[in-house]
Each structure stands twice: as C-alpha cells, then as structure tokens.
Design a protein around this motif. Sequence first.
Motif, PDB file in Angstrom:
ATOM      1  N   GLU A  68       0.754  -1.167   0.393  1.00 28.32           N
ATOM      2  CA  GLU A  68      -0.588  -0.108   0.329  1.00 28.32           C
ATOM      3  C   GLU A  68       0.624   0.875   0.425  1.00 28.32           C
ATOM      4  N   SER A  69       1.870   1.179  -0.145  1.00 28.32           N
ATOM      5  CA  SER A  69       3.125   2.126   0.396  1.00 28.32           C
ATOM      6  C   SER A  69       3.528   2.671  -1.682  1.00 28.32           C
ATOM      7  N   GLN A  70       3.408   4.182  -1.728  1.00 25.15           N
ATOM      8  CA  GLN A  70       3.530   4.232  -2.952  1.00 25.15           C
ATOM      9  C   GLN A  70       4.366   3.615  -3.701  1.00 25.15           C
TER      10      GLN A  70
ATOM     11  N   GLN B  32       2.074   0.568  -4.441  1.00 25.55           N
ATOM     12  CA  GLN B  32       1.502   0.971  -6.030  1.00 25.55           C
ATOM     13  C   GLN B  32       2.065   1.379  -7.134  1.00 25.55           C
TER      14      GLN B  32
ATOM     15  N   ASP C  36       1.212   1.882   7.637  1.00 21.82           N
ATOM     16  CA  ASP C  36       0.655   3.200   7.175  1.00 21.82           C
ATOM     17  C   ASP C  36       1.441   3.857   6.023  1.00 21.82           C
TER      18      ASP C  36
ATOM     19  N   SER D 299       3.515   5.186   3.438  1.00 19.92           N
ATOM     20  CA  SER D 299       3.499   7.148   3.069  1.00 19.92           C
ATOM     21  C   SER D 299       2.157   7.375   3.226  1.00 19.92           C
ATOM     22  N   ARG D 300       1.956   6.926   3.451  1.00 19.22           N
ATOM     23  CA  ARG D 300       0.353   7.804   4.223  1.00 19.22           C
ATOM     24  C   ARG D 300       0.635   9.077   5.096  1.00 19.22           C
TER      25      ARG D 300
END
Length: 194
Positions: A62-64, A67, A121, A123-124
């Motif tokens: 789910e990180s940059q 993705q 979470d 990169s968010r």
Amino acid sequence: MSAPTDPIAHFRSWLEEARESEPNDPNAMALATVGAGGMPSLRMVLLKDVDQDGFVFYTNFESQKGQELLAHPKAALCFHWKSLRRQVRVEGMVERVDDAEADAYFASRPRDSRIGAWASDQSRPMEGRFELEKRVAKFAARYAIGEVPRPPHWSGFRIVPSRIEFWRDRPFRLHERLNFVRERDSWRNEVLFP
C-alpha cells in the motif's frame, strides 16, 4: 582476464566484496519506479535475496512504491559501493514473490519490525509521531503472545533483470563498463564506452 559470462555470479562476487568494505548497508540499492502520470520516483531499499531469478526486496504493497510497482511492473535498481568505486545498474520486469517466500522472510525479521509492518500506514500522512507510537502499542498488545503473522498488504517483489551493467571507476574518467542483456535463456555481454 576474460570477461565474466554470468552477471548474477559476478554481482554476487561484487556484493561479497562490498560486505567486507562498506561501512553500512552494502545491500542498499536505489529503486526507481514510475507513477500513474509517468513521473519517476526513487528511494533506497535493501536487497534481501539475489539468485538467477532476480533481485528481491520487501515492502508494504500500500506504500507509494508498492502501488507503483503493482500498477506498472517495471523497475530499475542502482547499487553504489563508494569504498570500492563501483556501481551496478539493473533494469527489468517486476513480479511478486510467492506467499511461502514472503512468509519465510517475514518470520526471520525481528519481532519489533514485524509489529512495525502492521503499525505503519507507509507513505500516508500521519498527524504526528504519537499516532505511530499508539499504533505500535496497539499491535504489540494484539500480538503479545505467539507469532506475529505477515500482514496481507506486506510482501516482496522480484526484479527479473533484462539488463545488468557493471561500472568500475578508472583514472581520467576512462571507466570500465560491462553491460549484460538477457536474450531468452542466456546473456549477451558487451563493453561500453565510458
């Protein structure tokens, strides 16, 4: 001395030399991905395995970078060993490692790193460090007893190389460059001008 014919074996020998001379993280590599708008993105990650199938690292999907790699499964790597005055560049397609491989590597990580994989979470945006610390405490309590399972969003990628270039510094910028290009099940090598 003749040029090497197996770039993976040659890489492993250079990596072994780096382990003896680099003060920190000889397995550190710059990983380049591309986003939805075509903009390249670059960051440092750690190589965890290399074999004839490719170069493996692990991350939060789910990180940059996760993705970007799932959407555009192509990447480039660069290893730079300043103490040896060498670098290796790798380009290729990307594939996910299988669950068994990811589970085995995840189980080998320190317990706090496994908790961190659940808590972050990656990169968010977060409100502050305290938010992360609360999440670490929450997952540490959840997995206080027994093993910490691998999160479903955490696994590995393998860069299957189509090109590997070895660069060695030489005086007067007359560097050595040896380039390998995959041709089906074999490698063609060529010496490049510096």
